[in-house]
Motif scaffolding. Sequence first.
Motif, mmCIF file in Angstrom:
data_model
loop_
_atom_site.group_PDB
_atom_site.id
_atom_site.type_symbol
_atom_site.label_atom_id
_atom_site.label_comp_id
_atom_site.label_asym_id
_atom_site.label_seq_id
_atom_site.Cartn_x
_atom_site.Cartn_y
_atom_site.Cartn_z
ATOM 1 N N ILE A 54 54.812 -118.231 24.745
ATOM 2 C CA ILE A 54 55.790 -118.374 25.883
ATOM 3 C C ILE A 54 56.856 -117.502 25.700
ATOM 4 N N ALA A 55 57.503 -117.652 24.754
ATOM 5 C CA ALA A 55 59.017 -116.918 24.235
ATOM 6 C C ALA A 55 58.942 -115.314 24.720
ATOM 7 N N PRO A 56 58.056 -114.512 24.341
ATOM 8 C CA PRO A 56 57.727 -113.084 24.803
ATOM 9 C C PRO A 56 58.041 -112.911 26.243
ATOM 10 N N ARG A 57 57.257 -113.770 26.946
ATOM 11 C CA ARG A 57 56.740 -113.643 28.519
ATOM 12 C C ARG A 57 58.493 -114.135 29.198
ATOM 13 N N VAL A 58 58.948 -115.199 28.668
ATOM 14 C CA VAL A 58 60.079 -115.554 28.991
ATOM 15 C C VAL A 58 61.160 -114.209 28.904
ATOM 16 N N LEU A 59 61.240 -113.672 27.604
ATOM 17 C CA LEU A 59 62.242 -112.621 27.441
ATOM 18 C C LEU A 59 61.946 -111.442 28.288
ATOM 19 N N GLY A 60 60.739 -111.556 28.784
ATOM 20 C CA GLY A 60 60.322 -110.285 29.693
ATOM 21 C C GLY A 60 60.958 -110.430 31.151
ATOM 22 N N TYR A 61 61.052 -111.727 31.385
ATOM 23 C CA TYR A 61 61.950 -111.800 32.654
ATOM 24 C C TYR A 61 63.607 -111.223 32.485
ATOM 25 N N ALA A 62 64.164 -111.352 31.361
ATOM 26 C CA ALA A 62 65.445 -110.851 30.971
ATOM 27 C C ALA A 62 65.183 -109.167 31.259
ATOM 28 N N THR A 63 64.324 -108.599 30.468
ATOM 29 C CA THR A 63 64.098 -107.198 30.840
ATOM 30 C C THR A 63 63.975 -106.990 32.187
ATOM 31 N N ASP A 64 63.304 -107.538 32.857
ATOM 32 C CA ASP A 64 63.208 -107.487 34.516
ATOM 33 C C ASP A 64 64.612 -107.469 35.224
ATOM 34 N N LEU A 65 65.405 -108.548 34.683
ATOM 35 C CA LEU A 65 66.627 -108.642 35.494
ATOM 36 C C LEU A 65 67.401 -107.531 35.105
ATOM 37 N N VAL A 66 67.511 -106.876 33.885
ATOM 38 C CA VAL A 66 68.440 -105.707 33.602
ATOM 39 C C VAL A 66 67.609 -104.652 34.260
ATOM 40 N N PHE A 67 66.428 -104.413 34.061
ATOM 41 C CA PHE A 67 65.874 -103.236 34.837
ATOM 42 C C PHE A 67 65.950 -103.406 36.453
ATOM 43 N N ASP A 68 65.863 -104.563 36.880
ATOM 44 C CA ASP A 68 66.010 -104.439 38.232
ATOM 45 C C ASP A 68 67.329 -104.340 38.870
ATOM 46 N N GLY A 69 68.465 -105.048 37.897
ATOM 47 C CA GLY A 69 69.872 -104.436 38.122
ATOM 48 C C GLY A 69 70.035 -103.092 38.027
ATOM 49 N N VAL A 70 69.587 -102.420 36.985
ATOM 50 C CA VAL A 70 70.111 -101.020 36.890
ATOM 51 C C VAL A 70 69.449 -100.088 38.047
ATOM 52 N N ILE A 71 68.050 -100.445 38.536
ATOM 53 C CA ILE A 71 67.588 -99.690 39.496
ATOM 54 C C ILE A 71 68.255 -100.112 40.897
ATOM 55 N N GLY A 72 68.805 -101.331 40.874
ATOM 56 C CA GLY A 72 69.329 -101.770 42.298
ATOM 57 C C GLY A 72 70.432 -100.890 42.439
ATOM 58 N N ARG A 73 71.215 -100.592 41.337
ATOM 59 C CA ARG A 73 72.714 -99.897 41.463
ATOM 60 C C ARG A 73 72.347 -98.378 42.023
ATOM 61 N N THR A 74 71.282 -97.961 41.810
ATOM 62 C CA THR A 74 70.880 -96.509 42.122
ATOM 63 C C THR A 74 70.354 -96.370 43.639
ATOM 64 N N LEU A 75 70.259 -97.754 44.224
ATOM 65 C CA LEU A 75 69.740 -97.528 45.675
ATOM 66 C C LEU A 75 70.969 -97.898 46.439
ATOM 67 N N PRO A 76 71.073 -97.223 47.919
ATOM 68 C CA PRO A 76 72.137 -97.405 48.755
ATOM 69 C C PRO A 76 72.507 -98.826 49.066
ATOM 70 N N ASP A 77 73.769 -99.124 49.056
ATOM 71 C CA ASP A 77 74.379 -100.331 49.426
ATOM 72 C C ASP A 77 74.039 -100.764 50.781
ATOM 73 N N GLY A 78 73.751 -101.896 51.172
ATOM 74 C CA GLY A 78 73.830 -102.233 52.458
ATOM 75 C C GLY A 78 72.290 -102.327 53.112
ATOM 76 N N LEU A 79 71.259 -101.682 52.121
ATOM 77 C CA LEU A 79 69.803 -101.514 52.904
ATOM 78 C C LEU A 79 69.224 -102.989 52.314
ATOM 79 N N THR A 80 67.851 -103.198 52.863
ATOM 80 C CA THR A 80 67.223 -104.118 52.475
ATOM 81 C C THR A 80 66.191 -103.518 51.607
ATOM 82 N N LYS A 81 65.481 -104.180 50.659
ATOM 83 C CA LYS A 81 64.423 -103.528 49.636
ATOM 84 C C LYS A 81 63.533 -102.629 50.613
#
Length: 639
Positions: A54-81
């Motif tokens: 189970i551990a790698p799958r849970v660790l994958g969520y951390a990777t997704d959180l980091v990657f989602d945050g990095v991509i989110g910062r590149t998108l214009p603020d104030g818009l929906t997804k």
Amino acid sequence: MTRPGGPPMAAGPESKPRSFWPSVKRVVAQLASYRLLMAITLGSLVGSVVLIAIAPRVLGYATDLVFDGVIGRTLPDGLTKEQAVAGLRESGDDTFAAMVSSMDVTPGVGVDFGAVGRVLLITLALYVVSSLLAWLAGYLLNIVVVGTIRRLRDDVEAKVHRLPLRYYDTMPRGELLSRVTNDLDNLSQSMQQTISQFANSVLTVIALLVMMIWISPLLALIAVATVPLAIIATGIIAKRSKPHFSAQWSSTGALNAQVEEAFTGHELVTAFGRQREIEATFDERNEKLYESSWRAQFISGVIMPTIMFLGNLNYVAVAVVGGLRVASGSLSLGEVQAFIQYSRQFTQPLTQIGSMINLMQSGVASAERIFDILDADEQSPYSATPKSPADDKGLIEFDDVSFRYVEDKPLIENLSLVARPGHMVAIVGPTGAGKTTLVNLIMRFYDVDSGVIRVDGVDSTEMTRDDLRERTGMVLQDSWLFGGTIYDNIAYGDPTASREEVLDAARMSHVHHFVRTLPDGYDTVLDDEGGGVSAGERQLITIARAFLARPTILILDEATSSVDTRTELLIQKAMANLRSDRTSFVIAHRLSTVRDADVIVVMEDGHIVEQGSHDELLAARGAYCRLYESQFTGAIEAS
């Protein structure tokens, strides 16, 4: 190879490969008495494997959180997804838009480090608990394996004492020692290393396969595509290595037998200058061991690199297809990361299984050699209703007794003889006539093929061997002493005897006079070769031991054949004291030691050709007279 008057000796161990899986099942059956501990061990292993999966799958969520945050910062603020994705499509960046649409992003919002920290703590907890469960499983398994080997060693030890003398006559001592030491140790190491890792590897493969299918059936199919190839390759290689592992341990036993024999007879080897022949034999057997070991290890060693090669091909395929799936938005980066980790972990247990098969081959080869001892025919069982003589007089009767060591080579045929209570019966004759065999039959080291031997009117086969041997004392040509004090060696005849009784036995056997000259007296420590005392003194100690046992029947087998004249006189006096009021059988080549016997039995080719007193036999001018004259009036020319 044969011995005069004895059974054939084994020429060497066989190395025929036998069935692998039945032997594995029999080894596993040895664990049956530890069912509860094995169940707890298996449960701990399952828990450890599930958490680690189970551990790698849970660790994958951390990777997704980091990657989602990095991509989110590149998108214009104030818009929906949805607005951000639509804008990307309008700009013609469909691939990026597809990837963003599958992600959990908030335009303008960066990495949620608090959430990442919580996921990392959960992952750490999973690894810690998994490690604790794995430790518990290893600890319990060690108890199971060590306990199983201890019981198996006890079974072998008990079996050794139930085996007939015939088994030892046909099994080289070094080979037997190799089986009860080297093979048991090798089986112990194999079980400790393989059971835990093999079970852990199999459970890991199952758990990882479930997780991979959960993430992506397509990638899971790619990941397992090489498994059938790995199984086929492992099976082919293991089949080829099994005969070499059997030959390896058989060669080990043969080499140990040769070394034990050479070391035991070192003085004789040196005296006859046979060191080079011994070295040549050693080199030959050592070379056979080298060849079989090298082939076994080389062939089985191919398993691991073969599986690793297939695993690397698998890794490349998963990485390429996974990257394409992330780009298309079908999978998240964290899922692909987890899957790649699973695919690498999936290869690792397969590799471990391959290497474990190597160890299993060696362990099973040793187990088969141990089971050979446990399966060997035991000496004939006691009668269901054993009898014991009402009187303890020492009357021995041979009634039409026949015996042979080898089926097609008769040795003793239709022999009848009566040894009356208190009489001394001397057995003489040429080498191979059956003299020692007669003694072996009295002691029930071997059972007669036909006829009856009675002890005080009771068939010896209807008595327990313990009952029969408690009435019998033996002094052999080769005096046997164990490592310990002189006192302990004498007291071996009767552990319940008092110190005064031990000293009385020493005085009666003329041991006391030379023990007094030793610095430590009766506390003088001897090694198992009797170092520190002469051959004659060793013989006197064995006679003292027989004195202390107070047997009704006494057997003296060439007890004076290897000592000087003065010591022989002492031994003869000691034996005369020992024979008093006992039925005694004396086997001798020196006819001067049997002149006073009540009955002298002359044997040739397993038959009694003459019997009577010394004077009667000399007057008869027969076989005894020829033997006597050959010793005292000159050798008779061979015709």
